[in-house]
Write a protein that holds these residues in place. Structure first.
Motif, PDB file in Angstrom:
ATOM      1  N   THR A  95      78.587 -36.054 -37.405  1.00  0.00           N
ATOM      2  CA  THR A  95      77.627 -36.960 -38.364  1.00  0.00           C
ATOM      3  C   THR A  95      77.862 -37.061 -39.779  1.00  0.00           C
ATOM      4  O   THR A  95      76.991 -37.708 -40.347  1.00  0.00           O
ATOM      5  CB  THR A  95      76.280 -36.715 -37.415  1.00  0.00           C
ATOM      6  OG1 THR A  95      75.750 -35.365 -38.660  1.00  0.00           O
ATOM      7  CG2 THR A  95      76.043 -36.694 -36.750  1.00  0.00           C
ATOM      8  N   TRP A  96      79.054 -36.236 -40.158  1.00  0.00           N
ATOM      9  CA  TRP A  96      79.186 -36.660 -41.167  1.00  0.00           C
ATOM     10  C   TRP A  96      79.794 -37.455 -42.395  1.00  0.00           C
ATOM     11  O   TRP A  96      79.491 -37.900 -42.918  1.00  0.00           O
ATOM     12  CB  TRP A  96      80.032 -35.382 -42.149  1.00  0.00           C
ATOM     13  CG  TRP A  96      79.542 -33.639 -41.519  1.00  0.00           C
ATOM     14  CD1 TRP A  96      78.063 -32.995 -41.038  1.00  0.00           C
ATOM     15  CD2 TRP A  96      80.296 -32.460 -41.982  1.00  0.00           C
ATOM     16  NE1 TRP A  96      78.256 -32.157 -41.387  1.00  0.00           N
ATOM     17  CE2 TRP A  96      79.551 -31.665 -41.855  1.00  0.00           C
ATOM     18  CE3 TRP A  96      82.178 -32.584 -42.084  1.00  0.00           C
ATOM     19  CZ2 TRP A  96      80.326 -30.463 -41.669  1.00  0.00           C
ATOM     20  CZ3 TRP A  96      82.267 -30.502 -41.901  1.00  0.00           C
ATOM     21  CH2 TRP A  96      81.450 -30.074 -42.734  1.00  0.00           C
ATOM     22  N   HIS A 129      76.277 -33.142 -47.169  1.00  0.00           N
ATOM     23  CA  HIS A 129      76.505 -31.628 -47.457  1.00  0.00           C
ATOM     24  C   HIS A 129      77.513 -30.823 -46.674  1.00  0.00           C
ATOM     25  O   HIS A 129      77.885 -29.935 -47.705  1.00  0.00           O
ATOM     26  CB  HIS A 129      75.373 -31.936 -46.739  1.00  0.00           C
ATOM     27  CG  HIS A 129      73.679 -32.039 -47.561  1.00  0.00           C
ATOM     28  ND1 HIS A 129      73.045 -32.242 -49.076  1.00  0.00           N
ATOM     29  CD2 HIS A 129      72.884 -33.046 -46.936  1.00  0.00           C
ATOM     30  CE1 HIS A 129      72.258 -32.627 -49.273  1.00  0.00           C
ATOM     31  NE2 HIS A 129      72.282 -33.384 -48.015  1.00  0.00           N
ATOM     32  N   HIS A 130      78.201 -31.511 -45.293  1.00  0.00           N
ATOM     33  CA  HIS A 130      79.276 -30.580 -45.159  1.00  0.00           C
ATOM     34  C   HIS A 130      78.497 -29.351 -44.532  1.00  0.00           C
ATOM     35  O   HIS A 130      79.769 -27.898 -45.632  1.00  0.00           O
ATOM     36  CB  HIS A 130      80.385 -30.971 -45.898  1.00  0.00           C
ATOM     37  CG  HIS A 130      81.158 -32.054 -45.249  1.00  0.00           C
ATOM     38  ND1 HIS A 130      81.951 -32.805 -45.967  1.00  0.00           N
ATOM     39  CD2 HIS A 130      79.945 -33.006 -45.050  1.00  0.00           C
ATOM     40  CE1 HIS A 130      82.117 -33.667 -45.847  1.00  0.00           C
ATOM     41  NE2 HIS A 130      80.791 -34.336 -45.431  1.00  0.00           N
ATOM     42  N   CYS A 131      77.900 -28.436 -44.164  1.00  0.00           N
ATOM     43  CA  CYS A 131      77.618 -27.234 -44.532  1.00  0.00           C
ATOM     44  C   CYS A 131      78.396 -26.543 -43.582  1.00  0.00           C
ATOM     45  O   CYS A 131      78.563 -27.441 -42.055  1.00  0.00           O
ATOM     46  CB  CYS A 131      75.621 -27.174 -44.379  1.00  0.00           C
ATOM     47  SG  CYS A 131      74.450 -27.841 -44.898  1.00  0.00           S
ATOM     48  N   PHE A 167      71.936 -26.413 -44.829  1.00  0.00           N
ATOM     49  CA  PHE A 167      72.469 -25.484 -43.566  1.00  0.00           C
ATOM     50  C   PHE A 167      73.289 -23.405 -43.896  1.00  0.00           C
ATOM     51  O   PHE A 167      74.297 -24.329 -44.300  1.00  0.00           O
ATOM     52  CB  PHE A 167      72.773 -25.276 -42.035  1.00  0.00           C
ATOM     53  CG  PHE A 167      72.424 -24.169 -40.801  1.00  0.00           C
ATOM     54  CD1 PHE A 167      72.261 -24.035 -40.523  1.00  0.00           C
ATOM     55  CD2 PHE A 167      74.692 -23.830 -40.337  1.00  0.00           C
ATOM     56  CE1 PHE A 167      72.642 -22.389 -39.656  1.00  0.00           C
ATOM     57  CE2 PHE A 167      75.014 -23.135 -39.679  1.00  0.00           C
ATOM     58  CZ  PHE A 167      73.890 -22.251 -39.670  1.00  0.00           C
ATOM     59  N   GLY A 209      69.932 -35.336 -39.151  1.00  0.00           N
ATOM     60  CA  GLY A 209      71.528 -36.560 -39.198  1.00  0.00           C
ATOM     61  C   GLY A 209      72.656 -36.172 -38.563  1.00  0.00           C
ATOM     62  O   GLY A 209      72.127 -34.816 -38.310  1.00  0.00           O
ATOM     63  N   GLY A 210      73.030 -35.865 -39.867  1.00  0.00           N
ATOM     64  CA  GLY A 210      73.479 -36.308 -40.865  1.00  0.00           C
ATOM     65  C   GLY A 210      72.282 -36.166 -42.348  1.00  0.00           C
ATOM     66  O   GLY A 210      71.961 -35.100 -41.940  1.00  0.00           O
ATOM     67  N   GLY A 268      69.292 -32.033 -46.144  1.00  0.00           N
ATOM     68  CA  GLY A 268      69.714 -30.820 -46.617  1.00  0.00           C
ATOM     69  C   GLY A 268      69.635 -30.373 -48.366  1.00  0.00           C
ATOM     70  O   GLY A 268      69.740 -29.768 -48.512  1.00  0.00           O
ATOM     71  N   CYS A 303      77.571 -26.657 -39.206  1.00  0.00           N
ATOM     72  CA  CYS A 303      76.560 -27.098 -38.980  1.00  0.00           C
ATOM     73  C   CYS A 303      77.213 -27.936 -37.508  1.00  0.00           C
ATOM     74  O   CYS A 303      77.990 -27.864 -37.035  1.00  0.00           O
ATOM     75  CB  CYS A 303      77.090 -28.684 -40.337  1.00  0.00           C
ATOM     76  SG  CYS A 303      76.011 -30.404 -39.187  1.00  0.00           S
ATOM     77  N   CYS A 355      76.718 -37.528 -43.771  1.00  0.00           N
ATOM     78  CA  CYS A 355      75.750 -36.564 -44.593  1.00  0.00           C
ATOM     79  C   CYS A 355      76.793 -35.826 -45.936  1.00  0.00           C
ATOM     80  O   CYS A 355      77.566 -35.853 -45.238  1.00  0.00           O
ATOM     81  CB  CYS A 355      75.646 -35.356 -44.080  1.00  0.00           C
ATOM     82  SG  CYS A 355      74.827 -33.601 -44.166  1.00  0.00           S
TER      83      CYS A 355
HETATM   84  S1  SF4 Z   1      73.425 -28.886 -41.482  1.00  0.00           S
HETATM   85 FE1  SF4 Z   1      72.482 -30.911 -41.315  1.00  0.00          FE
HETATM   86  S2  SF4 Z   1      73.163 -30.987 -43.561  1.00  0.00           S
HETATM   87 FE2  SF4 Z   1      73.998 -29.419 -43.563  1.00  0.00          FE
HETATM   88  S3  SF4 Z   1      75.635 -30.725 -42.406  1.00  0.00           S
HETATM   89 FE3  SF4 Z   1      75.221 -30.948 -40.907  1.00  0.00          FE
HETATM   90  S4  SF4 Z   1      73.446 -32.494 -40.747  1.00  0.00           S
HETATM   91 FE4  SF4 Z   1      75.167 -32.418 -42.584  1.00  0.00          FE
END
Ligand code: SF4
Length: 182
Positions: free
Chosen positions: A53-54, A43-45, A145, A85-86, A114, A48, A41
């Motif tokens: 899963t990143w 986005h690294h919110c 997120f 995900g991810g 994301g 999270c 992933c």
């Molecule tokens: S919340 Fe979803 S989009 Fe944001 S970092 Fe986690 S897995 Fe990725």
């Protein structure tokens, strides 16, 4: 994520890199759903729930569309499959192949992303295959997120910015149409 699916490395099969699957869930979309969590992933919110899963280079395992379909067909209770995900749209081409197989079984397919629906539409190209995957989806839950907008009150979503999009109506009408599930 509860379990792994066996690696099956026959040439010519469509591969996916997964973090795991959940064979029955009622919190990842409407009805009883099989959930496919992809690994990787961008986005690294902050906040999270699935930071494991990143990584695109560490963690996860390879499997095939065929293996996932075997597991999906084993469960007669499920009404659909959710891609989570991810970031599912980083593996859009392989997920499109999987989505077509799932739909042949009479099950619906939805996804989390994301990226927003508008970002996916505008950023779609032949190389990333985003539009092909969108065309297979009934619903998209979109947007990163945002911890500051955390809520426990919205169905299937973690923060208030996230929307449940009716993808088929949105594509047909050329504008973003929210699902009545919002
Ligand atoms: S919340 Fe979803 S989009 Fe944001 S970092 Fe986690 S897995 Fe990725």
């Amino acid at each position: 994520m509860s379990d792994n699916l066996l690696i099956n490395d026959r040439p010519g099969e469509t591969k996916l890199h997964l973090a795991g699957v959940i064979r029955e869930s009622i919190v990842d979309g409407p009805g009883w759903r099989f959930v496919v969590f992809v690994q990787g992933c961008p986005h690294h919110c902050k906040g999270c729930q699935n930071p494991q899963t990143w990584s695109f280079t560490e963690g996860g395992y390879d499997t095939t569309v065929e293996n996932i379909m075997k597991a999906v067909k084993e469960n007669k209770l499920i009404t659909g499959v959710t891609f989570s995900g991810g970031e599912p749209f980083t593996q859009a081409k392989a997920l499109t192949v999987l989505a077509k197989e799932i739909r042949k079984e009479g099950l619906d397919v939805m996804a989390f992303s994301g990226w927003t629906f508008e970002e996916l539409k505008e950023g779609a190209n032949e190389e990333n295959g985003w539009m092909d995957l969108l065309r297979e989806l009934s619903l998209l839950i979109d947007g990163r997120f945002i911890e500051e907008q955390l809520t426990l009150n919205l169905r299937f979503r973690g923060s208030k910015n996230q929307r449940i999009i009716d993808v088929q109506r949105s594509l047909a009408e050329g504008k973003t149409v929210l699902s009545e599930l919002n």
